[in-house]
Design a protein around this motif. Structure first.
Motif, PDB file in Angstrom:
ATOM      1  N   GLU A 134       0.818  -1.145   0.186  1.00 22.84           N
ATOM      2  CA  GLU A 134       0.059   0.075   0.087  1.00 22.84           C
ATOM      3  C   GLU A 134       1.293   0.982  -0.221  1.00 22.84           C
ATOM      4  N   GLN A 135       1.946   1.305   0.739  1.00 23.10           N
ATOM      5  CA  GLN A 135       3.416   2.600   0.899  1.00 23.10           C
ATOM      6  C   GLN A 135       3.925   3.003  -0.745  1.00 23.10           C
ATOM      7  N   VAL A 136       4.056   1.803  -1.209  1.00 20.54           N
ATOM      8  CA  VAL A 136       4.301   2.147  -2.505  1.00 20.54           C
ATOM      9  C   VAL A 136       3.585   2.233  -3.448  1.00 20.54           C
ATOM     10  N   GLU A 137       2.143   1.913  -3.305  1.00 18.90           N
ATOM     11  CA  GLU A 137       1.484   2.853  -4.603  1.00 18.90           C
ATOM     12  C   GLU A 137       0.678   3.814  -4.526  1.00 18.90           C
ATOM     13  N   LEU A 138       1.027   4.086  -3.138  1.00 16.92           N
ATOM     14  CA  LEU A 138       0.685   5.730  -2.794  1.00 16.92           C
ATOM     15  C   LEU A 138       1.900   6.500  -3.303  1.00 16.92           C
ATOM     16  N   LEU A 139       3.188   5.731  -3.197  1.00 17.83           N
ATOM     17  CA  LEU A 139       4.636   6.481  -3.102  1.00 17.83           C
ATOM     18  C   LEU A 139       4.051   6.878  -5.230  1.00 17.83           C
ATOM     19  N   GLN A 140       3.777   5.627  -5.225  1.00 20.44           N
ATOM     20  CA  GLN A 140       3.945   5.870  -7.187  1.00 20.44           C
ATOM     21  C   GLN A 140       2.968   6.642  -7.290  1.00 20.44           C
ATOM     22  N   LYS A 141       1.953   6.809  -7.163  1.00 20.86           N
ATOM     23  CA  LYS A 141       0.965   8.113  -7.041  1.00 20.86           C
ATOM     24  C   LYS A 141       1.799   9.266  -6.633  1.00 20.86           C
ATOM     25  N   LEU A 142       2.215   9.516  -5.718  1.00 17.61           N
ATOM     26  CA  LEU A 142       2.950  10.897  -5.142  1.00 17.61           C
ATOM     27  C   LEU A 142       3.710  11.379  -6.317  1.00 17.61           C
ATOM     28  N   GLN A 143       4.444  10.839  -7.425  1.00 20.97           N
ATOM     29  CA  GLN A 143       5.428  10.970  -7.812  1.00 20.97           C
ATOM     30  C   GLN A 143       5.109  10.823  -9.172  1.00 20.97           C
ATOM     31  N   THR A 144       3.770  11.295  -9.887  1.00 18.33           N
ATOM     32  CA  THR A 144       2.595  11.030 -11.012  1.00 18.33           C
ATOM     33  C   THR A 144       2.310  12.285 -11.159  1.00 18.33           C
ATOM     34  N   MET A 145       1.433  12.272  -9.745  1.00 14.42           N
ATOM     35  CA  MET A 145       0.585  13.464  -9.376  1.00 14.42           C
ATOM     36  C   MET A 145       0.917  15.119  -9.925  1.00 14.42           C
ATOM     37  N   ASP A 146       0.618  15.655  -9.686  1.00 14.44           N
ATOM     38  CA  ASP A 146       0.380  17.624  -9.704  1.00 14.44           C
ATOM     39  C   ASP A 146       0.880  17.675  -8.552  1.00 14.44           C
ATOM     40  N   ALA A 147       1.578  18.287  -8.589  1.00 12.66           N
ATOM     41  CA  ALA A 147       2.020  18.780  -6.870  1.00 12.66           C
ATOM     42  C   ALA A 147       0.593  19.502  -6.142  1.00 12.66           C
ATOM     43  N   TYR A 148       0.519  20.271  -6.641  1.00  9.27           N
ATOM     44  CA  TYR A 148      -0.939  20.742  -6.080  1.00  9.27           C
ATOM     45  C   TYR A 148      -1.638  19.882  -5.486  1.00  9.27           C
ATOM     46  N   LYS A 149      -1.751  18.322  -6.025  1.00  9.03           N
ATOM     47  CA  LYS A 149      -3.346  17.459  -5.031  1.00  9.03           C
ATOM     48  C   LYS A 149      -2.445  17.036  -4.970  1.00  9.03           C
ATOM     49  N   VAL A 150      -1.207  17.015  -4.428  1.00  4.86           N
ATOM     50  CA  VAL A 150      -0.407  16.027  -3.252  1.00  4.86           C
ATOM     51  C   VAL A 150      -0.715  16.262  -1.136  1.00  4.86           C
ATOM     52  N   PRO A 151      -1.145  17.734  -1.335  1.00  5.65           N
ATOM     53  CA  PRO A 151      -1.376  17.542   0.042  1.00  5.65           C
ATOM     54  C   PRO A 151      -2.490  16.924   0.165  1.00  5.65           C
ATOM     55  N   HIS A 152      -3.620  17.115  -0.469  1.00  9.13           N
ATOM     56  CA  HIS A 152      -5.559  16.817  -0.470  1.00  9.13           C
ATOM     57  C   HIS A 152      -5.007  15.052  -0.111  1.00  9.13           C
ATOM     58  N   LEU A 153      -4.417  14.559  -1.479  1.00 11.13           N
ATOM     59  CA  LEU A 153      -4.295  12.871  -1.166  1.00 11.13           C
ATOM     60  C   LEU A 153      -3.695  12.326   0.449  1.00 11.13           C
ATOM     61  N   LEU A 154      -2.545  14.029   0.877  1.00  5.96           N
ATOM     62  CA  LEU A 154      -1.694  13.237   1.876  1.00  5.96           C
ATOM     63  C   LEU A 154      -2.945  13.313   2.748  1.00  5.96           C
ATOM     64  N   ARG A 155      -3.323  14.536   3.200  1.00  7.71           N
ATOM     65  CA  ARG A 155      -4.669  13.958   4.606  1.00  7.71           C
ATOM     66  C   ARG A 155      -5.167  13.638   4.180  1.00  7.71           C
ATOM     67  N   ARG A 156      -5.725  12.974   3.095  1.00  7.91           N
ATOM     68  CA  ARG A 156      -6.872  11.244   2.678  1.00  7.91           C
ATOM     69  C   ARG A 156      -6.271  10.187   3.649  1.00  7.91           C
ATOM     70  N   THR A 157      -4.760  10.785   3.574  1.00  9.49           N
ATOM     71  CA  THR A 157      -3.807   8.646   3.561  1.00  9.49           C
ATOM     72  C   THR A 157      -3.723   8.963   4.904  1.00  9.49           C
ATOM     73  N   PRO A 158      -4.213   7.868   5.610  1.00 13.10           N
ATOM     74  CA  PRO A 158      -3.908   7.350   7.229  1.00 13.10           C
ATOM     75  C   PRO A 158      -2.308   7.119   7.829  1.00 13.10           C
ATOM     76  N   LEU A 159      -2.424   7.875   8.770  1.00 14.60           N
ATOM     77  CA  LEU A 159      -1.136   8.122   9.516  1.00 14.60           C
ATOM     78  C   LEU A 159      -0.363   7.197   9.170  1.00 14.60           C
ATOM     79  N   TRP A 160      -0.669   5.859   9.708  1.00 15.89           N
ATOM     80  CA  TRP A 160       0.373   4.799   9.721  1.00 15.89           C
ATOM     81  C   TRP A 160       1.579   4.118   8.416  1.00 15.89           C
ATOM     82  N   LEU A 161       0.095   4.736   7.445  1.00 18.11           N
ATOM     83  CA  LEU A 161       0.763   5.116   5.653  1.00 18.11           C
ATOM     84  C   LEU A 161       1.580   5.178   4.756  1.00 18.11           C
ATOM     85  N   ARG A 162       1.670   6.964   5.738  1.00 20.33           N
ATOM     86  CA  ARG A 162       2.441   7.941   4.867  1.00 20.33           C
ATOM     87  C   ARG A 162       4.244   8.118   6.249  1.00 20.33           C
ATOM     88  N   SER A 163       3.884   6.962   7.703  1.00 19.79           N
ATOM     89  CA  SER A 163       5.173   6.896   8.297  1.00 19.79           C
ATOM     90  C   SER A 163       6.764   6.631   7.669  1.00 19.79           C
TER      91      SER A 163
END
Length: 102
Positions: free
Chosen positions: A73-102
């Motif tokens: 799940e973390q690998v998938e999140l990192l792949q999304k973050l690398q390919t998405m527009d920068a302005y969308k990153v904060p919104h995605l991270l706010r919706r992502t569980p803390l355990w997955l962001r570590s």
């Protein structure tokens, strides 16, 4: 935990070490986090010989690198973050569980 031994040359880049680990263990490169001492080797092309070393390692002793495995799940999140527009990153991270962001 099991010990995996990879005979890496001092001039290998981090990505070469990760590929060797994948060949021996079937752990995909994207799931690997390598730590040398207290420092994560995050730069894909960081040369191991350029990393801070102890006197023993400068003298040619083996270096121990710790492998930490990311969950899929973390690998998938990192792949999304690398390919998405920068302005969308904060919104995605706010919706992502803390355990997955570590």
């Amino acid at each position: 935990s099991s010990d995996l031994k990879v005979a890496a040359r001092a001039d290998w880049a981090t990505c070469q070490v990760k590929r060797a680990i994948e060949e021996l263990s079937s752990i995909p490169v994207g799931e690997q986090r390598l730590v040398l001492g207290c420092t994560e080797l995050v730069e894909e092309f960081a040369i191991l010989r350029d990393r801070k070393r102890t006197e023993a390692s400068r003298a040619g002793a083996l270096q121990q690198v710790t492998l930490l495995r990311r969950c899929p799940e973390q690998v998938e999140l990192l792949q999304k973050l690398q390919t998405m527009d920068a302005y969308k990153v904060p919104h995605l991270l706010r919706r992502t569980p803390l355990w997955l962001r570590s």
